[in-house]
Design an enzyme around this catalytic site. Sequence first.
Site, mmCIF file in Angstrom:
data_model
loop_
_atom_site.group_PDB
_atom_site.id
_atom_site.type_symbol
_atom_site.label_atom_id
_atom_site.label_comp_id
_atom_site.label_asym_id
_atom_site.label_seq_id
_atom_site.Cartn_x
_atom_site.Cartn_y
_atom_site.Cartn_z
ATOM 1 N N HIS A 68 110.342 73.037 99.497
ATOM 2 C CA HIS A 68 110.396 71.663 98.970
ATOM 3 C C HIS A 68 109.070 70.930 99.173
ATOM 4 C CE1 HIS A 68 114.861 72.468 99.347
ATOM 5 N NE2 HIS A 68 114.628 72.279 98.072
ATOM 6 N N GLY A 144 118.725 69.980 81.861
ATOM 7 C CA GLY A 144 117.361 69.468 82.021
ATOM 8 C C GLY A 144 116.542 69.568 80.749
ATOM 9 N N ASP A 161 112.461 72.400 89.587
ATOM 10 C CA ASP A 161 113.061 73.003 90.789
ATOM 11 C C ASP A 161 114.247 73.831 90.321
ATOM 12 O OD1 ASP A 161 114.029 73.626 93.252
ATOM 13 O OD2 ASP A 161 114.642 71.595 93.787
HETATM 14 N N1 SPD Z 1 114.897 83.042 94.036
HETATM 15 C C1 SPD Z 1 115.086 81.710 94.412
HETATM 16 C C2 SPD Z 1 114.298 80.705 93.662
HETATM 17 C C3 SPD Z 1 114.906 79.388 93.858
HETATM 18 C C4 SPD Z 1 114.051 78.281 93.528
HETATM 19 N N2 SPD Z 1 114.758 77.044 93.517
HETATM 20 C C5 SPD Z 1 115.467 76.751 94.678
HETATM 21 C C6 SPD Z 1 116.091 75.423 94.652
HETATM 22 C C7 SPD Z 1 115.911 74.764 95.960
HETATM 23 N N3 SPD Z 1 115.844 73.359 95.815
#
Ligand code: SPD
Length: 290
Positions: A68, A144, A161
């Site tokens: 994050h 989205g 994200d």
């Molecule tokens: N392989 C996992 C990739 C995930 C990316 N996004 C995750 C969301 C967390 N906020």
Amino acid sequence: MLNDVNRVQAWFSEIYGDIALGFRLVAVLDQVESAFQSIVVVDTLPYGKILAIDGCVMTSERDEFVYHEMLVHPALVAHSNPESVCIIGGGDGGTAREVLKHPDVKSVVVAELDAEVVRVCTEHFPALAGSFSNPTVNLVIGDGFEFLKNKQSAFDAILSDSIDPAGPGEILFSGEFFKLVKHALRSGGVFVTQSGPFWNQLDTLRTCWLHLSEHFRFVRCYSASIPTYPTGTWCFLLASDTVDPMAEVDPVRRKNIAARCRYYTEFHQQAAFVMPAFVKEALSAASSSP
Ligand code: SPD
């Protein structure tokens, strides 16, 4: 040699192509089949609670800060005044929490497809989903891609994200989506997307790079060490017409954010963008340097 206790211990595993990433399981805490995907929360010995969607680890209590912080800060530190931020996905709330660390930010909209993700995270990951109760954050449940369709010059930063590029997440890695992003950004805006591991998804990384290069002057790749994601090294692509995250980024902005982070330091604004030679080479066919 295994003793009897080890023999009966259970594991939660993510199968990623020919790789399995295993975590010693304490308990299964939640299991939901939503209208879009299968959502699971497990408690594990090494990383505490883990949220998995369609079998893929999305976040864990112990290492969530890496993903994050690194999705958010290199872009928002580089932008001189990010007032209006859009998060595509981000239903656990961790990305919004990091965006709120930036004092310039006046509004954050989170466009999350699946209300069940928000519900499950509100129950099991309050340190992330707590951001949804901040009045600056507007949570919109919906697709989205569709959400961005009507937006023109609306945001200083858009952060994707997303889940992995399969099923409902696939379109968020397409040239079509990046075109929408470009239109939805204000002049001077910046876009970031998570883009997988360079070890096993170099083609995806390269394809996204090429698509983004069609729309943006600067496209930069950086990575972070995320132990709960397959291969442990995860990439991000940052794109902008005016913001070069590696150029002279205000040292005060860098330091102020770094003081509130556990992974991002002021030096990551340069160091995270140093990619291995083979990755640089794979991306070199595109229009700006990796
Ligand atoms: N392989 C996992 C990739 C995930 C990316 N996004 C995750 C969301 C967390 N906020």
